[in-house]
Design an enzyme around this catalytic site. Structure first.
Site, PDB file in Angstrom:
ATOM      1  N   THR A 117      -9.286  37.907 -15.762  1.00  0.00           N
ATOM      2  CA  THR A 117      -8.790  36.914 -15.442  1.00  0.00           C
ATOM      3  C   THR A 117      -7.763  36.056 -15.832  1.00  0.00           C
ATOM      4  O   THR A 117      -7.064  35.336 -15.590  1.00  0.00           O
ATOM      5  CB  THR A 117      -9.710  35.718 -14.329  1.00  0.00           C
ATOM      6  OG1 THR A 117     -10.412  36.502 -13.087  1.00  0.00           O
ATOM      7  CG2 THR A 117      -9.233  34.924 -13.737  1.00  0.00           C
TER       8      THR A 117
ATOM      9  N   CYS B 267     -22.241  21.613  -6.176  1.00  0.00           N
ATOM     10  CA  CYS B 267     -21.588  20.128  -6.024  1.00  0.00           C
ATOM     11  C   CYS B 267     -23.132  19.571  -5.227  1.00  0.00           C
ATOM     12  O   CYS B 267     -23.239  18.937  -5.810  1.00  0.00           O
ATOM     13  CB  CYS B 267     -20.691  19.458  -5.403  1.00  0.00           C
ATOM     14  SG  CYS B 267     -20.875  19.261  -3.421  1.00  0.00           S
TER      15      CYS B 267
END
Length: 379
Positions: free
Chosen positions: A49, A99
């Site tokens: 990536t 989160c």
């Protein structure tokens, strides 16, 4: 002397433009803001990536940028509101986040956090839309919220996994992306039962991590499928028992595998991003119970087709992202699997270079040499 709250000057490998060698520069790294952590990176490795976005073909180029997202380090300081990490903690920064509050994070089934899921276009911190890196007052863009090709980096707390301080960071750093992606695709999503057969399409680092997942799961046959026969010998170290090169046959590889296995494999994991391989991976699983899992990322305009009867005959097709691991909740336990000698990582690390020679890591990957090259930040 504490550096908390101060700007740190350190070395970073900056990508100034696409396809040009990285340049080691002195950068300024601002202190962490609300919900952020500043990490001293000790080891980082190169993933496809990084190379893809450095090459910047087929996506929005964003430069100058500090790449890097597979790494291990130690927390230097924490910003306001950070309670579950403290200076000195050993951590893996992760390219996607958790989160712990959105519907995805609250779901037992998903790891695709609404706030912090992978965003390749964002070059600033989510908190204030600004970069924490600069050279002579000019901002340098972040990458995947991690930017680990720097001696110090600032990361959102939701993208930081706190791990066992005894774990060797030069080994477990590779768990922060590719190895977990492949391993988790098998153990968390394909879920082969002991004694079942598994086909792995693509024997690069992620595919071999998927094979390692099949080995750990007790698969009886692990069939590796790749167009490059030079990969077959290495793959034996990862539990692969048989090899199929589609080029050696004058019929579709799914038919070859069905013949080898008396109707198809129990599980398959596709790690290439090729739509032809995706189709073959799905169609090679056994009717009635076969499960195929897609890991590889296709080109943006790709589509594949298969006859609906393949699904009606009780084959299952699944996709996965980062091996279905929640970064903060699950990755520490994957590190423990390495510490307990269930999961082998050393064999994935085929090269090591000092930070000053980071461009060598790119050369190895572009030449298709080895699996993972670990970059030693203090060397």
């Amino acid at each position: 002397m504490s550096t908390a709250g101060q700007v740190i000057r350190c070395k970073a490998a900056v990508a100034w433009e696409s396809g040009k060698p990285l340049s080691i520069e002195e950068v300024e790294v601002a202190p962490p803001q609300k919900d952020e952590v500043r990490i001293k990176i000790l080891f980082t490795s190169l993933c496809h990536t990084d190379v893809y976005f450095w090459d910047a073909k087929g996506q929005n180029p964003l430069f100058p940028r500090i790449l890097g997202h597979e790494a291990g380090g130690i927390v230097e300081s924490v910003g306001e509101g950070v309670t579950d990490l403290k200076p000195g903690d050993h951590v893996l920064p992760i390219f996607t986040g958790e989160c712990k509050e959105c519907p995805h994070c609250l779901s037992e089934e998903s790891n695709m956090c609404d706030l912090l899921r992978i965003n390749t276009d964002r070059g600033e911190m989510i908190n204030d839309g600004k970069s924490r890196f600069s050279i002579n007052g000019k901002p340098i863009y972040h990458f995947l919220g991690t930017s680990t090709f720097s001696e110090y980096t600032v990361v959102h707390v939701g993208q930081v996994a706190k791990i066992n301080p005894e774990a060797p960071l030069d080994k477990v750093c590779v768990l922060s992306c590719g190895m977990s992606t492949g391993f988790g695709a098998t153990v968390n999503v394909a879920k082969p039962k002991k004694g079942q057969s598994v086909a792995i399409f693509g024997l690069g680092a992620v595919g071999l991590a998927a094979a390692e997942g099949a080995r750990v799961s007790g698969a009886s046959r692990i069939i590796g499928v790749d167009l490059n026969p030079s990969r077959f010998e290495l793959a034996k170290n990862f539990g692969v028992t048989e090899f199929v090169n589609p080029k050696d046959h004058n019929k579709p590889v799914q038919e070859v595998i069905a013949e080898m296995t008396g109707g198809g494999v129990d599980r398959s994991v596709e790690c290439t991003g090729s739509i032809q391989a995706m189709m073959s991976a799905f169609e090679c699983v056994h009717d009635g119970w076969g499960v195929a899992v897609l890991v590889g990322v296709p080109n943006k305009d790709d589509a594949f087709k298969t006859h609906p009867v393949n699904l009606l005959n009780e084959r299952t097709l699944k996709g996965t992202f980062f091996g279905n691991y929640k970064p903060r909740t699950d990755i520490p336990a994957v590190v423990e699997r390495y510490m307990n000698k269930e999961l082998e990582l050393d064999k994935f690390i085929t090269h090591s270079v000092p930070f000053s020679e980071i461009n060598k890591a790119f050369e190895y990957m572009l030449a298709g040499e080895g699996l993972r090259c670990v970059i030693r930040m203090d060397a």
